[in-house]
Design a protein around this motif. Structure first.
Motif, short mmCIF file in Angstrom:
data_model
loop_
_atom_site.label_atom_id
_atom_site.label_comp_id
_atom_site.label_asym_id
_atom_site.label_seq_id
_atom_site.Cartn_x
_atom_site.Cartn_y
_atom_site.Cartn_z
N PHE A 1 -51.10 -56.32 -87.82
CA PHE A 1 -51.82 -57.51 -87.39
C PHE A 1 -53.30 -57.20 -87.24
CE2 PHE A 1 -47.69 -59.25 -86.16
CZ PHE A 1 -47.87 -60.60 -86.45
N SER A 2 -54.09 -58.22 -87.36
CA SER A 2 -55.53 -58.10 -87.15
C SER A 2 -55.82 -57.87 -85.67
CB SER A 2 -56.23 -59.38 -87.62
OG SER A 2 -55.82 -60.48 -86.80
N PRO B 1 -50.97 -59.89 -93.04
CA PRO B 1 -50.69 -60.19 -94.45
C PRO B 1 -49.19 -60.09 -94.74
CG PRO B 1 -51.58 -57.99 -94.25
CD PRO B 1 -51.64 -58.59 -92.88
N VAL B 2 -48.74 -60.87 -95.71
CA VAL B 2 -47.33 -60.89 -96.12
C VAL B 2 -47.25 -60.45 -97.58
CG1 VAL B 2 -45.28 -62.32 -96.43
CG2 VAL B 2 -46.81 -62.74 -94.50
N PHE B 3 -46.31 -59.52 -97.87
CA PHE B 3 -46.17 -58.98 -99.22
C PHE B 3 -44.75 -59.23 -99.72
CE2 PHE B 3 -49.54 -56.69 -97.16
CZ PHE B 3 -50.50 -56.52 -98.15
N VAL C 1 -52.26 -48.25 -91.56
CA VAL C 1 -52.90 -47.40 -90.55
C VAL C 1 -54.31 -46.98 -90.93
CG1 VAL C 1 -50.70 -46.55 -89.70
CG2 VAL C 1 -51.85 -45.32 -91.55
N ARG C 2 -54.82 -47.40 -92.10
CA ARG C 2 -56.17 -47.09 -92.54
C ARG C 2 -56.42 -45.59 -92.69
NH1 ARG C 2 -59.50 -51.71 -91.84
NH2 ARG C 2 -58.46 -53.38 -90.71
N SER D 1 -53.08 -53.50 -93.57
CA SER D 1 -53.58 -53.68 -92.22
C SER D 1 -54.01 -55.12 -92.02
CB SER D 1 -54.76 -52.74 -91.95
OG SER D 1 -55.81 -52.99 -92.84
N GLY D 2 -54.19 -55.50 -90.78
CA GLY D 2 -54.59 -56.86 -90.48
C GLY D 2 -55.96 -57.18 -91.02
#
Length: 490
Positions: free
Chosen positions: A388-389, A376-378, A225-226, A301-302
């Motif tokens: 998502f971006s 991104p995948v973690f 969520v930045r 975040s994207g």
């Protein structure tokens, strides 16, 4: 004037020292080569041994020395570990090792040994020789056994434990699930929220302490969520009265010289809003540190989309255009999920593909407006979700060939052309063409990206036969076809 007698050069002494130094260096080199050869041979032998686990997260210096080896080697992410390995985390270093779906987290200044199965069955064992480890046993792992200075602890599936061993004894804290303390063949359950402690002589002791409910001492969170991430701290007290004050400190460094949050509370919980990064925490009682650990908060975040640029237009004639999709990376990400579709809601994406790189080449998109996004995948050790971006868009059009300009002449040029005389046919010779019969011919509906050559190759195995289709369908320009047209295949 008298001449000075030259001082004799101690050649014999220097020669002896030179020979001695040469012998020492030669012996050292030979011994070093011997050790290297032994390590090389053992490395070759390990190629036939199944690894016990793999390094999934590494911070700073993590080393491994296999049993009967002499040299330590550095470990990195995805490095395998084997039965018999000694693994150590240096100062301000840490690592997570996946052993049969059990996450073993090594704090700094920690030394463990991975042991083979005692009877050839069951899980591997981990011996904690010194330092601190955290264990999160997977729900389908079957658990794992840990040895601490002669004490044996079995973590059951789904259990979360913190363990420490040192000169003053050992501590076993069960944060979640259950574990078993095995002594002299007898099993003793340790329920979640309990702590068992032994001094250096192996005598059980009762000490004031707490059990951390959350976060675990190596918790890893995803923040998409930045904004600052809210970390909930919660504990239960053991041998500490409810009214007694506890102190929670959070710092940006291991030595707690940069404290950003400092709570003194009689409650059993607290909250802290933290930025991205690694944060160290500790809970104290009467100036004695009861529990400490750290949390890692990463940006999930994207990523920013780089290429193709938003609003781009691409054209192709015969073959689909080859596009290179690029985006920025995210720290700690192990991969990226890219979605491409012809609708902005991505309800049914045309492409949904995962890659470990920050770019991907795709040549499967035909004519139309396309939308794309990346997430991104973690690894599963991170808690939370990825975002998502922003959505990017571009358009692909099929490039049509220019019209035939062979008749593009002036009126004077046209009038200067000598036309052959017109011979009127005899009336009886005039016949009307019969309509084309299609009942015995196959029809084909043009799809995006089709060309006459592709269609001819589909039916005749020869793209050069496109003229037959063009003639049968009165196509004057073979490049001017569009999706939805229905062609008769002669």
């Amino acid at each position: 004037m008298s001449e000075k007698t030259p001082t004799p050069y101690p050649s014999s002494k220097l020669r002896f020292i030179d020979v001695l130094v040469l012998i020492v260096f030669t012996f050292t080199a030979i011994f070093g080569l011997y050790l290297f050869q032994q390590d090389l041979m053992r490395s070759i032998e390990l190629m036939d041994v199944d690894p016990a686990g793999i390094i999934i997260i590494r911070n700073n210096i993590i080393q491994r020395r296999h049993e009967n080896r002499s040299l330590w080697e550095r470990l990195f992410v995805d490095s395998p570990v084997y039965p018999g390995d000694l693994i150590r985390a240096a100062e301000q270093s840490s690592a997570s090792i996946d052993i049969e779906n059990n996450d073993i987290f090594l704090s700094e200044n920690t030394l463990i040994r991975i042991q083979s199965r005692m009877d050839g069955t069951g899980s591997f064992q981990v011996e904690l020789q010194e330092g601190n480890i955290s264990v999160s046993s997977g729900a389908d792992s079957g658990g794992i056994t840990l040895n601490l200075m002669g004490q044996s602890v079995h973590a059951r599936s789904g259990a979360v434990l913190d363990l420490s061993a040192g000169a003053d004894g050992i501590n076993v804290q069960v944060n979640e699930g259950t574990a078993e303390l095995i002594q002299n063949g007898q099993s003793r359950p340790i329920a979640g929220g309990s702590v068992v402690s032994f001094d250096a002589a192996g005598v059980e002791r009762v000490v004031p302490t707490i059990v951390m409910r959350r976060p675990w001492n190596n918790a890893r969170y995803l923040n998409s969520v930045r904004e600052k991430f809210i970390v909930d701290f919660e504990w239960s007290r053991l041998n500490i009265a409810q009214g007694e004050a506890l102190r929670l400190e959070i710092s940006g460094d291991f030595d707690f010289k940069n404290i950003v949050n400092d709570f003194t509370t009689t409650a059993n919980s607290a909250q802290a809003a933290l930025d991205l990064g690694q944060w160290y925490w500790r809970v104290s009682y009467n100036d004695a540190v009861l529990r400490r650990g750290w949390v890692t908060i990463v940006d999930s975040s994207g990523p920013a989309l780089s290429s193709p640029a938003n609003g781009s237009l691409f054209r192709y004639r015969d073959n689909y255009v080859q596009l290179r999709f690029q985006w920025t990376g995210r720290q700690h990400a192990v991969g990226y999920l890219i979605e491409i579709g012809n609708a902005e809601d991505f309800s049914s994406p045309f492409i949904r593909r995962q890659t470990s790189a920050t770019s991907l080449i795709i040549s499967e998109l035909g004519q139309g407006t396309w939308y794309w996004r990346v997430s991104p995948v973690f690894q599963s050790v991170f808690s939370g979700e990825s975002g998502f971006s922003r959505i990017g868009s571009f358009r692909i059009d099929q490039l049509n060939a220019p019209l035939d300009t062979s008749l593009d002449m002036s009126i004077e040029e046209i009038s200067a052309i000598e036309l052959p005389p017109v011979i009127k046919p005899e009336p009886l010779a005039v016949t009307r063409p019969e309509p084309v019969r299609v009942q015995n011919r196959e029809s084909y509906t043009v799809r995006p990206g089709d060309t006459l050559g592709r269609i001819a190759n589909r039916y005749y195995n020869d793209p050069m036969q496109w003229g037959r289709i063009a003639e049968a369908n009165n196509i004057r320009n073979p490049d001017l076809i569009y999706p939805g047209q229905v062609f008769i295949i002669p």
